[in-house]
Design an enzyme around this catalytic site. Structure first.
Site, mmCIF file in Angstrom:
data_model
loop_
_atom_site.group_PDB
_atom_site.id
_atom_site.type_symbol
_atom_site.label_atom_id
_atom_site.label_comp_id
_atom_site.label_asym_id
_atom_site.label_seq_id
_atom_site.Cartn_x
_atom_site.Cartn_y
_atom_site.Cartn_z
ATOM 1 N N LYS A 11 0.832 -1.219 0.000
ATOM 2 C CA LYS A 11 0.000 0.000 0.000
ATOM 3 C C LYS A 11 0.860 1.260 0.000
ATOM 4 O O LYS A 11 0.778 2.103 0.896
ATOM 5 C CB LYS A 11 -0.972 0.019 1.180
ATOM 6 C CG LYS A 11 -1.990 -1.111 1.141
ATOM 7 C CD LYS A 11 -3.087 -0.944 2.174
ATOM 8 C CE LYS A 11 -4.111 -2.060 2.128
ATOM 9 N NZ LYS A 11 -3.633 -3.349 2.643
ATOM 10 N N ASP A 26 2.928 7.526 -1.064
ATOM 11 C CA ASP A 26 3.727 8.741 -0.878
ATOM 12 C C ASP A 26 4.086 9.311 -2.248
ATOM 13 O O ASP A 26 3.647 8.793 -3.272
ATOM 14 C CB ASP A 26 4.980 8.396 -0.050
ATOM 15 C CG ASP A 26 5.427 9.549 0.831
ATOM 16 O OD1 ASP A 26 5.403 10.705 0.358
ATOM 17 O OD2 ASP A 26 5.824 9.296 1.985
#
Ligand code: BMP
Length: 260
Positions: free
Chosen positions: A94, A97
């Site tokens: 996951k 950023d």
């Protein structure tokens, strides 16, 4: 061509994405649309589970950072088991950023994920720099990502608008995106594969907000292509028989869907 009505076999030819093609091929060959979430904390447990469920799955999903004894040997072993039983490896990292940061997380640190995971998950939240960042690390290896577009947990913030944004991002980056983690039929596009976690028979929730549906409901009512089952298999007394059972249930539901 409506995704829900097409066979996995016919969908293979709708895409040039190498990991999608491989996965469609495995799903047809093994008659399996089951992914096991191998959420265990010891390397030996991970390898033993992979051996047991390997014959019944198309994908094994890891959270590699929960292993208390991670080593590069464990991923080497896991890769061998994946080849032996013909399944792909999916690290549920996951990434969420900016592109530059995820690129260094993907191809460095203790895990060097790009080296061994065919697939990873990303959040759509940062925008498509996250996908471009990961894509820049693949260096010719067949790699892809799945956008977490809708979550199974209660109180999730994945609104309809957010989901639409994730679908647009997938369409614009289809060379690297192979599909979505979702709880509903968010895309008709036969190229994209919908992965649905929060699947367990005989249990509707856990104490920390996870919500479950049965494999049949996931495939027939929610539009899942691949069901992701964790504790329903890993905590069972016999993970091998449990995996066989979930595999048969999920594939039967898929066959009903394409013929109804
Ligand atoms: P379980 O079947 O034991 O609840 O495990 C579900 C798995 O799927 C976990 O590894 C979790 O991280 C993952 N998952 C989820 O449950 N819901 C989501 O929306 C996205 C996930 O990746």
């Amino acid at each position: 061509m409506d995704r829900l009505k097409c066979t996995f076999e016919s969908r293979e030819s709708t895409t040039v994405q190498p990991v999608s093609r491989k996965l469609f091929n495995i799903m047809s060959a093994k008659q399996s649309n089951l992914c096991v979430a191998a959420d265990v904390t010891k390397s030996a447990e991970l390898l033993s589970l992979a051996e047991k469920v390997g014959p019944y799955i198309c994908l094994l999903k890891t959270h590699i950072d929960i292993l208390s004894d991670f080593s590069t040997e464990v991923v080497e072993e896991l890769k061998n088991i994946a080849v032996k039983h013909n399944f792909l490896i999916f690290e549920d990292r996951k990434f969420g950023d900016i592109g530059n940061t995820v690129a260094t997380q993907y191809s460095g640190g203790p895990f060097n994920i790009v080296d061994w995971a065919d697939l990873v998950t990303v959040h759509g939240l940062p925008g498509d720099g996250v996908i471009k960042g990961l894509g820049s690390c693949a260096s010719g290896q067949p790699r892809g990502c799945i956008i977490v577009s809708q979550m199974s947990s209660s109180g999730t913030l994945t609104s309809d608008e957010y989901i639409k944004g994730c679908c647009k991002m997938a369409e614009e980056n289809a060379h690297f995106v192979i599909g979505f983690v979702a709880q509903s039929n968010i895309s008709k596009d036969p190229r994209f594969i919908v992965f649905t976690p929060g699947v367990q028979s005989g249990c509707t929730s856990d104490v920390l907000g996870q919500q479950y549906v049965t494999p049949r409901a996931a495939v027939l009512e929610r539009g899942a292509d691949v069901v992701i089952v964790g504790r329903g298999i890993t905590k069972s007394d016999d993970p091998c028989s449990a995996a066989k059972h979930y595999k048969e249930e999920a594939f039967k539901a898929y066959q009903e869907r394409i013929t109804s």
